[in-house]
Design a protein around this motif. Structure first.
Motif, mmCIF file in Angstrom:
data_model
loop_
_atom_site.group_PDB
_atom_site.id
_atom_site.type_symbol
_atom_site.label_atom_id
_atom_site.label_comp_id
_atom_site.label_asym_id
_atom_site.label_seq_id
_atom_site.Cartn_x
_atom_site.Cartn_y
_atom_site.Cartn_z
ATOM 1 N N LEU A 289 22.672 -19.013 -14.389
ATOM 2 C CA LEU A 289 23.592 -18.557 -13.352
ATOM 3 C C LEU A 289 22.887 -18.513 -12.004
ATOM 4 N N LEU A 321 26.386 -10.534 -15.639
ATOM 5 C CA LEU A 321 26.624 -11.444 -16.758
ATOM 6 C C LEU A 321 25.996 -10.893 -18.030
ATOM 7 N N VAL A 376 31.063 -18.650 -16.804
ATOM 8 C CA VAL A 376 31.014 -17.277 -17.319
ATOM 9 C C VAL A 376 31.951 -17.127 -18.516
ATOM 10 N N LEU A 535 30.008 -9.628 -10.561
ATOM 11 C CA LEU A 535 30.235 -11.072 -10.677
ATOM 12 C C LEU A 535 31.443 -11.506 -9.854
#
Length: 538
Positions: A289, A321, A376, A535
């Motif tokens: 990420l 995450l 995700v 996020l």
């Protein structure tokens, strides 16, 4: 005390409701599930002596084990995790057969003493700055507690829920996946409290405090267990109804024969490959990420143009995450295990492998597209199947080998987890480093690795395809089964209670039992969602 812990004292009598057993299992698994949250201790444990002191890197590992003059390194303290995951598999394999005879109360209480006592001993190791004591306490003793605690509820739950084997074991093993959601925030808060804002100064007392809490909660769970009398079945349920729909036997295979059958080793390989691939994603999700989507998340054009503030936001997003990974790892255990009751265990694993192969191969493309949101979502779905594999396998074993010794067989099978815990990270780390050494750009090193993980799932699909019902020659004869049951159950007692046990009302006891485990779990879910919110809102 021994009499109180004996299995004969746990056989359910009239008026007991079987829905009181899952909360007891959850109480144990929510505690040992802190294994996934132990990383909150690593950095504080590297600054125990003095922030300016040298690290224990100049000498041998023996120097680090006994020296009080240098700070430990992250690899040195994180070896604790490797130790207790390895010992989990060893303890489950070694004492699984004993557990079947000793019963869940005795094994659960010993697990509480080992896990809680091990954490307290690790706290003493931190206080005296003796790494060997941390390894011995949290790693080895705690690992034994992990192994015993993990398999303690399995056989009991499967015998109480022959009609919903997957769902029952999913409830318990969901707790292992969610334990870190509760334990990690508590550990962080305690370290800051005891250290007056300096987490390093609070590690020792935090380990001791949590060890005591876990001992009490796990002991309560152990004493809450009741075992089903032999011959008990749910009202209106007939085993023959399930035999016609899936590979479910009503016979039983002894542990000594089960682990020598092809079916055992095929399921061992299926679990090992599923876990190895899942560990790969867990280990790569956060750095992927940051490396691939980091600038995109904060509106920058490249890593070179990212400011210090933006970098902090990227790191926070990666931590979010990790929170989602914990949540979906936990929820996936109950979801997929329950699904397996409807579509069968073999088909559930086929779903893991087919869907997993597609998603693993899709992830590099999502990286090239810059589709962070879809990335995700894919990671979360993959993590449900990682957790679901753990939760489904006990019911798979019960279907294939019968229920009489499923706890012991499951214990032997967990060596696949120990192997995957070594194979997965080593494979991923070496492949990644080899590509970096070959000059592959940092944001592209994950592509081939993910394709290799998909290849592991292909192998898992093939192994699952080969699983067939056990040859009848391996089943225990009626006399052998009676002899095995006689080791732990009194015939006069079981015949008197088999028809009347577990017909009782749920009552206030059931409400309080479920609240006792449900409220902390929901608080953990809230913590995970708050952590994951960065996020989407940063």
């Amino acid at each position: 005390m021994a009499g109180v812990l004996d299995k004969e004292r746990t056989i359910a009598g009239e008026g007991f409701n079987r829905w009181l057993v899952p909360p007891a299992a959850l109480a144990i698994h929510l505690c040992i599930g802190m294994a996934y949250g132990f990383s909150v201790f690593w950095l504080p444990m590297t600054k125990l002596v003095d922030a300016a002191s040298t690290q224990c890197t100049g000498g041998s590992w023996m120097t680090a084990l006994f020296s009080t003059q240098c700070n430990w390194t992250v690899p040195q303290v994180s070896m604790t995790f490797t130790l207790f995951i390895f010992m989990l598999g060893v303890a489950a394999a070694f004492w699984g057969g004993w557990l079947e005879h000793a019963g869940p109360r005795k094994s659960g209480f010993i697990a509480a003493a080992c896990w809680g006592g091990g954490m307290a001993l690790g706290g003493v190791g931190v206080m005296t700055h003796q790494l060997w004591l941390v390894w011995l306490g949290c790693g080895i003793l705690g690992g034994i507690g992990q192994g015993l605690g993990y398999i303690t509820p399995v056989s009991t739950l499967i015998k109480w829920f022959p009609d919903r084997r997957g769902m029952a074991t999913g409830f318990a093993i969901m707790g292992y996946g969610g334990g870190a959601m509760i334990g990690a925030p508590i550990a962080v808060a305690l370290m800051n409290h005891y250290g007056a804002g300096n987490a390093s100064a609070g590690v020792a007392y935090t380990l001791m405090t949590m060890g005591l809490i876990y001992f009490v909660v796990m002991s309560a769970g152990a004493f809450g267990f009741r075992t089903a009398p032999a011959g008990w079945t749910p009202t209106g349920w007939s085993p023959s109804e399930k035999q016609s729909k899936a590979m479910i036997t009503d016979n039983h295979v002894h542990l000594d024969k089960a682990w020598r059958t092809p079916q055992f080793w095929l399921i061992w390989g299926v679990l090992c490959l599923n876990v190895s691939a899942g560990i790969g994603v867990i280990g790569m999700a956060s750095p992927m990420l940051q490396d691939i989507f980091g600038p995109l998340l904060v509106g920058a054009t490249s890593h070179e143009t990212v400011t210090a503030v933006q970098k902090a936001a990227i790191v926070a997003a990666a931590a979010g995450l990790v929170g989602l990974i914990s949540l979906f790892n936990s929820l996936g255990r109950l979801f997929w295990a329950s699904v397996s009751d409807w579509i069968g265990r073999k088909n559930t694993y086929f779903t893991f492998f087919v869907l997993g192969i597609a998603l693993y191969c899709l992830m590099p493309t999502l990286g090239h597209m810059g589709a962070a949101g879809l990335f995700v979502i894919v990671v979360c779905v993959i993590l449900t199947m990682y957790g679901g594999g753990f939760a489904t396998v006990p019911a798979y074993l019960a279907d294939i080998f019968g229920t009489q010794m499923v706890g012991a067989i499951h214990g032997r099978l967990l060596t696949a987890w120990s192997a995957a815990g070594i194979i997965g990270p080593m494979l991923i780390a070496n492949i990644r480093q080899a590509q970096l050494d070959a000059g592959v750009p940092k944001n592209l090193v994950y592509d081939n690795t993910l394709y290799i993980l998909a290849g592991l799932l292909v192998l898992g699909f093939i192994l699952n395809l080969l699983i067939k019902p056990v040859d009848p020659k391996h089943f225990m004869t009626p006399d052998e089964l009676a002899a095995e049951q006689a080791l732990t159950e009194k015939a006069s007692h079981k015949s008197a209670t088999a028809e009347t046990a577990a017909r009782g009302p749920f009552g206030m006891t059931g409400v309080l039992a479920w609240l006792a485990v449900g409220v902390p779990f929901l608080i953990g879910v809230w913590f995970a969602l708050v952590k994951a919110s960065v996020l989407f809102f940063h």
